[in-house]
Motif scaffolding. Structure first.
Motif, short mmCIF file in Angstrom:
data_model
loop_
_atom_site.label_atom_id
_atom_site.label_comp_id
_atom_site.label_asym_id
_atom_site.label_seq_id
_atom_site.Cartn_x
_atom_site.Cartn_y
_atom_site.Cartn_z
N LYS A 94 0.84 -1.21 0.00
CA LYS A 94 0.00 0.00 0.00
C LYS A 94 0.86 1.25 0.00
O LYS A 94 0.59 2.21 -0.72
N GLU A 95 1.91 1.24 0.84
CA GLU A 95 2.80 2.40 0.89
C GLU A 95 3.53 2.58 -0.44
O GLU A 95 3.71 3.69 -0.90
N GLY A 96 3.92 1.45 -1.05
CA GLY A 96 4.59 1.52 -2.35
C GLY A 96 3.66 2.09 -3.41
O GLY A 96 4.07 2.93 -4.22
N ALA A 108 2.09 11.83 -9.78
CA ALA A 108 1.50 13.17 -9.66
C ALA A 108 2.58 14.24 -9.72
O ALA A 108 2.42 15.27 -10.38
N GLN A 109 3.71 13.98 -9.07
CA GLN A 109 4.82 14.94 -9.10
C GLN A 109 5.37 15.07 -10.51
O GLN A 109 5.68 16.18 -10.96
N LEU A 110 5.47 13.96 -11.22
CA LEU A 110 5.95 13.99 -12.60
C LEU A 110 5.00 14.80 -13.47
O LEU A 110 5.43 15.63 -14.28
N ALA A 111 3.70 14.58 -13.31
CA ALA A 111 2.72 15.33 -14.09
C ALA A 111 2.81 16.82 -13.78
O ALA A 111 2.78 17.66 -14.69
N SER A 112 2.96 17.14 -12.50
CA SER A 112 3.09 18.54 -12.10
C SER A 112 4.35 19.16 -12.69
O SER A 112 4.33 20.28 -13.21
N SER A 113 5.44 18.41 -12.65
CA SER A 113 6.70 18.90 -13.22
C SER A 113 6.57 19.10 -14.72
O SER A 113 7.12 20.07 -15.27
N GLN A 114 5.87 18.21 -15.38
CA GLN A 114 5.68 18.33 -16.83
C GLN A 114 4.88 19.59 -17.15
O GLN A 114 5.20 20.32 -18.08
N VAL A 115 3.83 19.86 -16.35
CA VAL A 115 3.03 21.07 -16.56
C VAL A 115 3.91 22.31 -16.37
O VAL A 115 3.87 23.25 -17.17
N LEU A 116 4.72 22.30 -15.31
CA LEU A 116 5.62 23.44 -15.06
C LEU A 116 6.62 23.60 -16.19
O LEU A 116 6.92 24.73 -16.61
N LEU A 117 7.13 22.50 -16.69
CA LEU A 117 8.08 22.56 -17.81
C LEU A 117 7.41 23.14 -19.06
O LEU A 117 7.99 23.99 -19.75
N ALA A 172 2.16 9.22 -5.82
CA ALA A 172 2.73 10.54 -5.53
C ALA A 172 3.81 10.90 -6.55
O ALA A 172 3.89 12.04 -7.01
N ALA A 173 4.61 9.91 -6.93
CA ALA A 173 5.66 10.17 -7.92
C ALA A 173 5.06 10.50 -9.28
O ALA A 173 5.53 11.40 -9.98
#
Length: 111
Positions: free
Chosen positions: A58-60, A69-78, A66-67
């Motif tokens: 579950k934690e994995g 979501a972070q990648l998607a957020s980073s892609q939007v920022l890029l 989360a990773a």
């Protein structure tokens, strides 16, 4: 007298056999109790391992989400940064053209 001695000897042997049988039964009972305890300990260990594995999975999964979501957020920022950079480049080119035109107009006005 011999019969009495034989009867006493048989009684003692029977008593010794009974004592030995009781001792063996006690050893068997102790061995069974130890085996039951070992089985119970092993069962608890299996349950704890399953709980730990489930928790880790579950934690994995949460870390993976989360990773992602972070990648998607980073892609939007890029993408925003690239768009802003393109906008800045266009603004810089327009400013350079305006400067050249103003320079040309200033030179033409002086003539």
């Amino acid at each position: 007298a011999r019969e009495a001695e034989a009867a006493v000897r048989e009684a003692r042997e029977a008593e010794a056999a009974a004592v030995a049988r009781e001792a063996m039964e006690a050893e068997v009972a102790a061995a069974r109790a130890a085996m039951d305890a070992a089985v119970a300990t092993a069962a608890r260990a299996v349950v704890e391992a399953e709980v730990s594995a489930t928790r880790a999975a579950k934690e994995g999964a949460a870390c993976k989400r989360a990773a992602v979501a972070q990648l998607a957020s980073s892609q939007v920022l890029l993408e925003r940064a690239a768009s802003a950079s393109a906008g800045l480049s266009a603004a810089a080119e327009a400013a350079e053209r305006a400067r050249r035109e103003a320079s040309c107009a200033g030179g033409a006005a002086a003539a």
